[in-house]
Scaffold this motif. Structure first.
Motif, mmCIF file in Angstrom:
data_model
loop_
_atom_site.group_PDB
_atom_site.id
_atom_site.type_symbol
_atom_site.label_atom_id
_atom_site.label_comp_id
_atom_site.label_asym_id
_atom_site.label_seq_id
_atom_site.Cartn_x
_atom_site.Cartn_y
_atom_site.Cartn_z
ATOM 1 N N VAL A 438 0.833 -1.203 0.000
ATOM 2 C CA VAL A 438 0.000 0.000 0.000
ATOM 3 C C VAL A 438 0.866 1.251 0.000
ATOM 4 O O VAL A 438 0.605 2.213 -0.745
ATOM 5 C CB VAL A 438 -0.940 -0.006 1.226
ATOM 6 N N LEU A 439 1.922 1.254 0.807
ATOM 7 C CA LEU A 439 2.789 2.439 0.889
ATOM 8 C C LEU A 439 3.518 2.694 -0.429
ATOM 9 O O LEU A 439 3.732 3.847 -0.821
ATOM 10 C CB LEU A 439 3.790 2.285 2.031
ATOM 11 N N ASN A 440 3.875 1.649 -1.131
ATOM 12 C CA ASN A 440 4.506 1.832 -2.447
ATOM 13 C C ASN A 440 3.522 2.434 -3.441
ATOM 14 O O ASN A 440 3.907 3.256 -4.290
ATOM 15 C CB ASN A 440 5.042 0.490 -2.970
ATOM 16 N N GLU A 441 2.238 2.039 -3.343
ATOM 17 C CA GLU A 441 1.239 2.634 -4.221
ATOM 18 C C GLU A 441 1.036 4.115 -3.890
ATOM 19 O O GLU A 441 0.850 4.948 -4.795
ATOM 20 C CB GLU A 441 -0.086 1.879 -4.098
ATOM 21 N N LYS A 443 3.368 6.018 -2.556
ATOM 22 C CA LYS A 443 4.595 6.673 -3.030
ATOM 23 C C LYS A 443 4.537 6.944 -4.525
ATOM 24 O O LYS A 443 5.056 7.956 -5.012
ATOM 25 C CB LYS A 443 5.802 5.797 -2.719
ATOM 26 N N ALA A 444 3.856 6.050 -5.254
ATOM 27 C CA ALA A 444 3.756 6.231 -6.704
ATOM 28 C C ALA A 444 2.939 7.469 -7.046
ATOM 29 O O ALA A 444 3.070 8.011 -8.151
ATOM 30 C CB ALA A 444 3.123 4.989 -7.337
ATOM 31 N N LEU A 445 2.101 7.918 -6.092
ATOM 32 C CA LEU A 445 1.349 9.154 -6.323
ATOM 33 C C LEU A 445 2.230 10.386 -6.172
ATOM 34 O O LEU A 445 1.822 11.487 -6.577
ATOM 35 C CB LEU A 445 0.176 9.248 -5.333
ATOM 36 N N GLY A 446 3.390 10.226 -5.535
ATOM 37 C CA GLY A 446 4.297 11.356 -5.325
ATOM 38 C C GLY A 446 4.331 11.848 -3.897
ATOM 39 O O GLY A 446 5.095 12.775 -3.577
ATOM 40 N N VAL A 447 3.502 11.276 -3.007
ATOM 41 C CA VAL A 447 3.511 11.713 -1.606
ATOM 42 C C VAL A 447 4.703 11.096 -0.897
ATOM 43 O O VAL A 447 5.327 10.154 -1.379
ATOM 44 C CB VAL A 447 2.205 11.328 -0.896
ATOM 45 N N VAL A 469 10.017 4.396 3.240
ATOM 46 C CA VAL A 469 9.930 5.502 4.177
ATOM 47 C C VAL A 469 10.837 6.640 3.733
ATOM 48 O O VAL A 469 11.952 6.417 3.253
ATOM 49 C CB VAL A 469 10.308 5.027 5.603
ATOM 50 N N ASP A 470 10.347 7.880 3.894
ATOM 51 C CA ASP A 470 11.136 9.075 3.577
ATOM 52 C C ASP A 470 11.579 9.828 4.830
ATOM 53 O O ASP A 470 12.618 10.488 4.829
ATOM 54 C CB ASP A 470 10.322 10.042 2.703
ATOM 55 N N VAL A 471 10.748 9.747 5.874
ATOM 56 C CA VAL A 471 10.978 10.541 7.089
ATOM 57 C C VAL A 471 10.842 9.627 8.305
ATOM 58 O O VAL A 471 9.967 8.765 8.348
ATOM 59 C CB VAL A 471 9.957 11.696 7.199
ATOM 60 N N VAL A 472 11.718 9.816 9.299
ATOM 61 C CA VAL A 472 11.554 9.151 10.586
ATOM 62 C C VAL A 472 11.358 10.229 11.649
ATOM 63 O O VAL A 472 12.075 11.229 11.666
ATOM 64 C CB VAL A 472 12.753 8.249 10.954
ATOM 65 N N LYS A 473 10.379 10.009 12.504
ATOM 66 C CA LYS A 473 10.107 10.967 13.567
ATOM 67 C C LYS A 473 10.581 10.365 14.891
ATOM 68 O O LYS A 473 10.102 9.308 15.310
ATOM 69 C CB LYS A 473 8.613 11.297 13.615
ATOM 70 N N ILE A 474 11.524 11.043 15.524
ATOM 71 C CA ILE A 474 12.124 10.556 16.761
ATOM 72 C C ILE A 474 11.128 10.749 17.899
ATOM 73 O O ILE A 474 10.648 11.855 18.140
ATOM 74 C CB ILE A 474 13.430 11.309 17.059
#
Length: 553
Positions: A438-441, A443-447, A469-474
């Motif tokens: 689902v996350l790859n789909e 990501k394919a939208l550009g988000v 994943v693009d961002v990790v929140k500590i």
């Protein structure tokens, strides 16, 4: 006029004639020719009798008590006169006529409709009996139970509500006929395993009820319920099939002065508890648990009402760039409930309930569109302004999620790269393969995808390579545990992992300047927390952005 109606009319005429003849017999001594007064006196006496008869017929429109009393009085008077030897021969003939009228009336009753009595008995039986099981039906139970509960008694009265578990599966697997046979068999076992003075009825479908009176304590009712369940759980032989089915029971005891509705409601609550405990058991009504269930029910109603009334709103917590003097570069969208009585309700109070009610996808979809539309308003003045929106577990498993995000981006015009969808580790790792798909789909939208509360779950480095994943929140707990100067910390380790995987780090829960300075030393570019700003309505974020923009100029 139908035949039955015509015969009814004739029978009514005969009934009236019997009443008049009885009154004439009662007035006969006054009309005796041997008494003074002559013809006029006798006529007046008979006329008085006829008038009295008409009065009786008018008053007793149903031809009940007065009619029987009049006939009985006439027969008694004639009997006394016969014993005293004063019975006139004419009165004898009138008495014979009266007897003949009685026979005619009996004949007419049967002639009007020979099957009427049988039909009335059948209708009475159908009105109070369940045609499938032969037990009493809801109407019978309600009428009888209300009478029992209304009577003062030193003993207790209990109600047991039983429900057969899995009847739908039986009907679907074996057919409706077998299901009906099962209900009949269950009814027989139920009827023979209660006390002789207990009342058993079928309320509806696969639900039965037992009324137990004369109990010394409520535990006796639980004992009856458990005995009944033990018998019901024994396999049943139906048309050569051995079928086992479980039943659950709820028990409630009347405490004197209770109405039937209240006792049944408490028994239903106990039945719900029995089913929640796995079914196949009997549970007694517990007022403490009932109060909790009632509180939850009211909370559910309140939440649904709030959703329909549009009482929810989105607040935004700024995300700042530590390397640009704390300039706000984005926000995280957080839902709030503006309750008309309780004021602003935080998500921790209602989100779990909304999740259990299946309303989070609906609420989350609304937050997504509202946040993206607001982000476009800010981007008109601050291009590249980012919007972070949280995804729940139910949203991630929603097959329409990707299409919904695509449609929201199209409607609002927000550039996909400026939308960051956040999810926690626990949500992402529930089904790692499906989450990755689902996350790859998305990501394919550009988000972009952010992993929230990083390090607090069961993640590993392999998961970071699997999930897009693009961002990790500590997590804030790591930020709070940082030493003020020097020294290793979990936050520093997380930052090192983020750089290793080429991920953008964002520190959460920054509450003072010392923590902000330490994060800056560790090369953490972005942060959010109460030190910078609390979550606030959109208008306040706009004021903050205008103020920061003015300071730069």
């Amino acid at each position: 006029m139908g035949r039955n109606a015509w015969w009814d009319r004739v029978r009514i005429v005969v009934d009236d004639a019997v009443v008049l003849a009885s009154l004439v017999l009662l007035a006969w001594p006054a009309a005796d020719s041997a008494l003074p007064g002559g013809l006029i006196g006798r006529s007046v006496s008979l006329l008085a009798a006829l008038c009295l008869g008409l009065a009786v017929l008018l008053l007793d429109t149903r031809r009940g008590l007065l009619r029987y009393a009049t006939v009985a009085a006439a027969l008694a008077a004639m009997g006394l006169r016969h014993l005293t030897g004063t019975l006139h021969p004419g009165a004898v003939w009138l008495l014979l006529l009266l007897a003949a009228a009685g026979l005619a009336r009996q004949f007419l009753s049967h002639r009007a409709d020979p099957d009427r009595n049988r039909q009335q008995a059948l209708l009475a039986q159908q009105a109070f009996r369940d045609p499938l099981t032969g037990l009493g039906n809801r109407r019978m139970f309600v009428e009888y139970a209300e009478e029992v509960l209304a009577e003062p008694a030193r003993t207790k009265t209990a109600v047991i509500v039983l429900d057969l578990d899995g009847m739908k599966d039986v009907n679907e697997t074996f057919g409706q006929a077998v299901g009906d046979d099962l209900l009949r068999a269950a009814a027989e076992r139920l009827a023979v395993n209660v006390r002789a003075n207990d009342t058993v009825a079928r309320l509806d479908g696969d639900e039965f009820v037992v009324l137990l009176s004369g109990l010394e304590d409520e535990y006796a009712a639980v004992g009856v319920a458990e005995r009944v369940l033990t018998e019901l759980h024994r396999p049943l032989q139906l048309n050569g099939l051995a079928i086992s089915i479980r039943a659950s029971a709820g028990v409630a005891v009347s405490h004197g002065g209770d109405g039937l509705d209240g006792v049944l409601r408490r028994a239903d609550q106990a039945l719900i508890r029995a089913k929640r405990d796995g079914g196949g058991v009997a549970r007694r009504f517990d007022p403490v648990l009932f109060a909790k269930a009632e509180q939850r029910r009211l909370a559910e109603q309140d939440l649904m009402r709030g959703l329909e009334a549009g009482e929810f709103e989105v607040h935004y917590q700024p995300i700042v760039d530590l390397n640009a003097g704390g300039m706000t570069v984005g926000v995280e969208a957080l839902v709030r409930w503006r309750h008309p009585e309780k004021g602003l309700v935080p998500p921790a109070v209602f989100l779990d309930l909304a999740e259990q009610l299946g309303q989070v996808p609906r609420l989350g979809g609304w937050v997504l569109e509202e946040a993206c539309r607001q982000a476009m308003n800010w981007q008109n003045q601050f291009p590249g302004f980012e919007m972070n929106v949280n995804l729940s577990a139910s949203q991630l498993t929603d097959p329409r999620l990707v299409d919904e995000v695509r449609e929201v981006l199209a409607r609002t015009g927000l550039p996909p790269r400026d939308l960051v969808l956040e999810l926690t580790e626990s949500v992402a790792l529930t089904d790692l393969v499906e989450s990755a798909r689902v996350l790859n789909e998305l990501k394919a939208l550009g988000v972009r995808i952010a992993l929230d509360d990083f390090g607090t779950g069961f993640s590993s480095l392999s998961h970071l390579s699997t999930l897009p994943v693009d961002v990790v929140k500590i997590d804030r707990s790591f930020v709070q545990a940082m030493p003020e100067t020097g020294g290793a910390s979990v936050a520093e380790a997380v930052l090192h992992i983020a750089r290793t995987f080429n991920l953008d780090p964002v520190a959460e829960g920054v509450e003072d300047a010392g923590q902000a300075d330490r994060l800056r030393e560790l090369a953490c570019g972005r942060a959010q927390g109460f030190h910078f700003a609390r979550p606030m309505p959109a208008v306040e974020v706009t004021d903050l952005l205008d103020k920061q923009s003015a300071e730069i100029l």
